[in-house]
Structures are given as structure tokens and as C-alpha cells.
Design a protein around this motif. Structure first.
Motif, mmCIF file in Angstrom:
data_model
loop_
_atom_site.group_PDB
_atom_site.id
_atom_site.type_symbol
_atom_site.label_atom_id
_atom_site.label_comp_id
_atom_site.label_asym_id
_atom_site.label_seq_id
_atom_site.Cartn_x
_atom_site.Cartn_y
_atom_site.Cartn_z
ATOM 1 N N LEU A 56 105.376 45.764 58.041
ATOM 2 C CA LEU A 56 106.072 45.258 59.227
ATOM 3 C C LEU A 56 105.720 43.785 59.375
ATOM 4 C CD1 LEU A 56 107.590 45.612 61.976
ATOM 5 C CD2 LEU A 56 105.408 46.353 62.940
ATOM 6 N N VAL A 57 106.735 42.948 59.469
ATOM 7 C CA VAL A 57 106.531 41.495 59.521
ATOM 8 C C VAL A 57 107.167 40.971 60.806
ATOM 9 C CG1 VAL A 57 106.858 39.301 58.302
ATOM 10 C CG2 VAL A 57 106.744 41.452 57.001
ATOM 11 N N PHE A 58 106.424 40.177 61.561
ATOM 12 C CA PHE A 58 107.023 39.591 62.761
ATOM 13 C C PHE A 58 106.342 38.284 63.103
ATOM 14 C CE2 PHE A 58 104.027 42.908 64.155
ATOM 15 C CZ PHE A 58 103.186 42.228 65.030
ATOM 16 N N SER A 59 106.976 37.529 63.990
ATOM 17 C CA SER A 59 106.495 36.216 64.389
ATOM 18 C C SER A 59 105.567 36.346 65.581
ATOM 19 C CB SER A 59 107.655 35.306 64.802
ATOM 20 O OG SER A 59 108.760 35.453 63.974
ATOM 21 N N ALA A 60 104.564 35.495 65.608
ATOM 22 C CA ALA A 60 103.753 35.348 66.810
ATOM 23 C C ALA A 60 104.225 34.095 67.531
ATOM 24 C CB ALA A 60 102.287 35.225 66.435
ATOM 25 N N HIS A 84 100.872 45.479 58.658
ATOM 26 C CA HIS A 84 101.704 44.451 59.286
ATOM 27 C C HIS A 84 101.086 43.077 59.064
ATOM 28 C CE1 HIS A 84 98.659 44.315 62.279
ATOM 29 N NE2 HIS A 84 99.393 44.223 63.368
ATOM 30 N N THR A 85 101.910 42.069 59.230
ATOM 31 C CA THR A 85 101.451 40.694 59.079
ATOM 32 C C THR A 85 102.239 39.812 60.023
ATOM 33 O OG1 THR A 85 101.051 38.905 57.486
ATOM 34 C CG2 THR A 85 103.042 40.216 57.150
ATOM 35 N N PHE A 86 101.531 38.905 60.716
ATOM 36 C CA PHE A 86 102.228 38.039 61.674
ATOM 37 C C PHE A 86 101.554 36.684 61.862
ATOM 38 C CE2 PHE A 86 99.177 40.619 63.959
ATOM 39 C CZ PHE A 86 98.569 39.737 64.843
ATOM 40 N N ILE A 87 100.422 36.443 61.201
ATOM 41 C CA ILE A 87 99.683 35.197 61.394
ATOM 42 C C ILE A 87 100.163 34.148 60.400
ATOM 43 C CG2 ILE A 87 97.389 34.136 61.389
ATOM 44 C CD1 ILE A 87 96.257 36.938 61.987
ATOM 45 N N THR A 88 100.339 32.923 60.872
ATOM 46 C CA THR A 88 100.742 31.834 59.976
ATOM 47 C C THR A 88 99.514 31.322 59.221
ATOM 48 O OG1 THR A 88 100.422 30.202 61.735
ATOM 49 C CG2 THR A 88 102.625 31.123 61.482
ATOM 50 N N PRO A 89 99.702 30.814 57.989
ATOM 51 C CA PRO A 89 98.567 30.275 57.227
ATOM 52 C C PRO A 89 97.801 29.216 58.012
ATOM 53 C CG PRO A 89 100.460 30.521 55.791
ATOM 54 C CD PRO A 89 100.940 30.809 57.194
#
Length: 485
Positions: free
Chosen positions: A202-206, A150-155
Motif C-alpha cells: 500500500l503506497v500513499f502520500s504523507a 506500506h510505504t509513505f515516507i519521502t527519502p
């Protein structure tokens, strides 16, 4: 359908064709044969073999409520405290196969998907939300034993609290178009551990202070979807030698940047989009934190047991257990271990059914544990380094023991209770755990596993329900004009 064994897992991974970049070159050929990934994938394969062995099936699997096939207990939606204990026992079994060093063993994302599905009712009736898609993703993963990252952190461009991205080309992944087929995503997300090495992502916003509707979404995609690119950091795997790199050769989990280059997300894979309220509230209102923390703390207890064992083995090898300062250092790890175990037990004892009928572990003991571990884990590493002292850098390689200087090593590097070769193996293990690139990554990983430790402490402070000792104070001082949290 149902649980997969190790070879079935590897076959499926090798059938994927994700775009993976390592050291400026695009990966070609079967993923499991790449030197950067083969140790990890061999270890993951062994986990899948473990769950399919006849003697472990009752502890590792249960009957699917839809197909009747055996599926992994990490997908189990608990409705009783006994279910929580079953989940913990299964998580412990896998964690012991990896010494707790694999933060993204498959049970972690299985737990994330289970928590989303168990809370999908929260999305019902809300704009641009598709709870049925959450359920279908969960059931697909459960029935096919899929692997996820999964990934959810912005650069990490600008961490100022009020930062709002204004660049012409997206930096943080965002919706740039909607079509009849689905969402079009452009930009990047961090920090996909094992990115490109799993069936799906899985991709989502924090949540953030200034939410952008185009950054408010959650969805899944196959790892080899068109327009998805994984850019890996340098590998910390060392070599395949289990003598030289006893841990990194087995457990190195690659981290990657995920780039979405106008990637199309089909509508049936979208959980929600362009709903900033849902993006901000879903993770706090859902069972995401209770269930994932329960999985994580279970793994961290096993990892702490491993750290304690390494420390004790060093003490025995060079016979330094008689020193009080050594006893005090090892006792620090013991105290942390028993504290974490007690908090995990309490989270299960105080568990309660949520509004949707699922048994959630109590969040406060888990929050306390997640505040403790980022503090004590770097100290565990330091303790091992201090016990090992100069021995942590006097660690010849495997080839040295096969050369003409072997007798020098046998004579001068023996331990009080171990041969020279065994002593060096033990010290190389301690070095790989605490001082190699792999080991220092482990420390940084645990420091920030659930985010900024200061923010975690603030969340605990703001959510803690006081047992209110004010009556005891007022019995001493008389009535006071003060409120309680």
C-alpha cells in the motif's frame, strides 16, 4: 477464500517473485528459505495457524458479510463498542505470540485497509478519487486473507520545512505519466517494513508544507509488480540459534527502500491521485488514526508486559529485588503499563459513531498514549540494562555450553535461582531485547512509530478540546477577558 493457515500463507509467499536486494545481491529462490527472512516468516506462519485452530476461531475470526466465510477480526468494521473490544482481544492474542515485538504483524495493515474502507465516503465526488477502489482492495484483502506492507515516507534528502524537490530525475516517488492503463510512478519511498515479503504493498502520500500534485496519490500494487524494487538494510537476525538470538531469530522485520522504476499502477488500484487537498486531509478526516492507534497501543501494552516480565525475571535470577533502587526502576515500568492500559480502556469507553456509522475509539486517550510510549520505551530498555549490569555482556554462546569449558560456565555463571545455562539464556534474551542490533532497532522503531514525537505533541496540543476550568478560576478571581481553546 477466508482465513489462511500457516502453510497456505508460506505457499503464497513463495509463489511471489518480487525484486529484493540484500547486501548488494538480488534474492534468488523461495523467500521463506532465505536466512534473512525465514525466522520472521516462520513466526508469521504460526500466527496464521493460530487463527485457524478450532479453539481460537471464535476469538480470531468472524463471518464475512459478503461470502459468509470465516475472515480475520482485524478486518472487522466496528459498529459497536463490543466490536472494538473484540478487535482488541484478537490483536492481543496475536501480539502475545510475538511478545508485541512485531510492529507489522498482519493485523496492523489489515486495520489500515479497514480504516480506509470505513472512511471511503470522504472521497466521493472529489476530483481524481475512486472510493470504490478502496472498497475493492479492502474486500479482496479480507476475503483472501492477503498480507500487506506500506510505504509513505519521502527519502531523507532535505528535511527543511520549505524544501521542494527540483531534481531532473525524481527522488521522491511521483507520477511521471498517466496512460490508458494507469499511473506511471518513478522514484522512491521509505520505510517499508517487511517490504517484498507480503502479497501487496500500500503506497500513499504523507501531507507536507509544499505539496506537489504529482506526489499526491494512494494505491496498492502486488509486491512482485514490474518496476518495483525493494532494497533491504543489513539483516539483524543474527543466526537461527534461539539460544544465542532468542528474539531476533524469530521476530526480525526487515526494513526496505521501495524503488519505483516507471512502475505501472492500473487504474482499478488507484484510490486517488493529483489531489493535494485529499492527500492532506484524508488521514486527518478518516478513521485512520483512531483505528491504527487502537491496534498499535494494544500491541504496545503487550510489549510493555513483556518488558516488565523480563525485568522481573532478571531481578529474581540474581536476587536483587531487596534493593530500593531496583524496586523503583521496575515500578516505572509498572506505572507505564497501567497508564497505557487505562488510556486504551478509556478510548473504548468514550468511543462514538462517526458520520458514516462506524464506532471510532476516542482519539485523545490514544494520542496521549502515543506521546507517552516513545518516551518510556527507551527507558524500559535502560532499566533492563541497569538491572542486568555486567551480566548483560557476560553471555557465552550455545556452543560454549557444549564444549570442554562447560563446567567452568556451570560453576561461575549460575544464578541465585537458576542454573548457569538458564541464567545465560535469560540474560541473552535481555541483551537481544535491548542491546543487540535487533534490540536497538526496536528502540528506534518505537521512538518514531507514528512520526516525530515533537510533532505528535503539537498535534495533541492543537486538537485537544479543553474541558475548560475557567469557571473555577473566575469563581476565585472574577470575570476574566480571556478565551479558551
Amino acid at each position: 477464500m477466508g482465513v489462511k493457515n500457516g502453510q497456505e500463507f508460506l505457499n503464497r509467499v513463495n509463489q511471489l517473485k518480487p525484486e529484493i536486494w540484500v547486501d548488494g545481491a538480488q534474492l534468488k529462490g523461495p523467500i521463506s528459505e532465505s536466512p534473512e527472512f525465514r525466522g520472521l516468516l516462520k513466526t508469521k506462519s504460526s500466527l496464521y495457524d493460530y487463527q485457524t485452530l478450532a479453539e481460537h476461531k471464535s476469538e480470531m475470526t468472524y463471518d464475512s458479510p459478503t461470502s459468509g466465510e470465516k475472515v480475520g477480526i482485524s478486518f472487522l468494521q466496528p459498529t459497536t463498542k463490543e466490536d472494538l473490544r473484540k478487535r482488541r482481544a484478537m490483536i492481543e492474542q496475536w501480539a502475545r505470540q510475538t511478545a508485541g515485538l512485531m510492529g507489522r504483524s498482519p493485523d496492523y495493515l489489515n486495520t489500515v485497509l479497514m480504516s480506509f474502507a470505513s472512511s471511503s465516503h470522504f472521497l466521493e465526488g472529489k476530483e481524481n478519487c475512486f472510493p470504490q477502489h478502496v472498497h475493492s482492495a479492502y474486500e479482496r484483502a479480507r476475503e483472501q486473507d492477503l498480507t500487506f506492507t506500506h510505504t509513505f515516507i519521502t527519502p531523507q534528502v532535505n528535511r527543511a520545512p520549505m524544501y521542494f524537490e527540483t531534481s531532473d530525475e525524481p527522488i521522491s516517488a511521483k507520477i511521471v505519466d498517466t496512460t490508458q492503463e494507469g499511473l506511471v510512478i518513478k522514484g522512491a519511498k521509505l520505510l517499508a517494513t517487511q517490504g517484498g515479503l507480503t502479497d501487496e504493498i500500500l503506497v500513499f502520500s504523507a501531507p507536507k508544507l509544499l505539496p506537489d500534485p504529482d506526489e499526491a496519490f494512494a494505491f496498492t500494487l502486488p509486491s512482485d509488480a514490474e518496476g518495483v524494487r525493494f532494497i533491504c538494510r543489513e539483516s539483524f537476525a543474527g543466526t537461527d540459534s534461539a539460544f544465542n538470538y532468542p528474539l531476533s531469530s524469530r521476530f526480525e522485520e526487515m526494513d526496505s527502500i521501495v524503488v519505483f522504476d516507471n512502475a505501472l499502477v492500473p487504474w482499478d488500484r488507484v484510490f486517488f491521485y493529483r489531489n493535494t487537498d485529499v492527500a492532506s486531509q484524508f488521514f486527518a478526516s478518516s478513521s485512520f488514526h483512531p483505528y491504527t492507534l487502537h491496534q498499535v497501543i494494544t500491541r504496545q501494552v503487550v510489549k510493555t508486559e513483556f518488558m516488565l516480565s523480563v525485568a522481573q525475571l532478571l531481578v529474581e535470577t540474581i536476587n536483587v529485588g531487596g534493593y530500593s533502587h531496583i524496586q523503583g526502576k521496575v515500578a516505572e515500568i509498572m506505572i507505564s503499563l497501567e497508564t497505557l492500559k487505562a488510556l486504551l480502556d478509556k478510548s473504548e469507553q468514550d468511543a462514538a459513531l462517526d458520520q458514516w456509522g462506524y464506532m471510532r475509539p476516542s482519539i485523545v486517550p490514544l494520542q496521549v498514549a502515543s506521546n507517552i510510549f516513545p518516551i518510556v520505551y527507551p527507558r524500559f530498555s535502560e532499566i533492563i540494562q541497569l538491572i542486568g549490569a555486567s551480566g548483560m555482556v557476560t553471555i557465552p554462546t550455545e556452543k560454549a555450553f557444549q564444549s570442554e569449558i562447560q563446567q567452568d560456565l556451570v560453576q561461575y555463571l549460575q544464578g541465585a535461582t537458576k542454573t548457569a545455562e538458564d541464567r545465560v539464556k535469560i540474560f541473552r534474551l535481555a541483551w537481544d531485547l535491548t542491546m543487540s542490533s535487533f534490540g536497538t532497532r526496536q528502540t528506534q522503531y518505537e521512538r518514531y512509530f507514528f512520526g516525530d514525537p515533537i510533532r505528535l505533541a503539537g498535534q495533541l496540543y492543537n486538537s485537544y478540546t479543553s474541558t475548560s476550568a475557567f469557571p473555577m478560576i473566575e469563581s476565585l478571581l472574577g470575570p476574566l477577558d480571556c478565551g479558551s481553546k
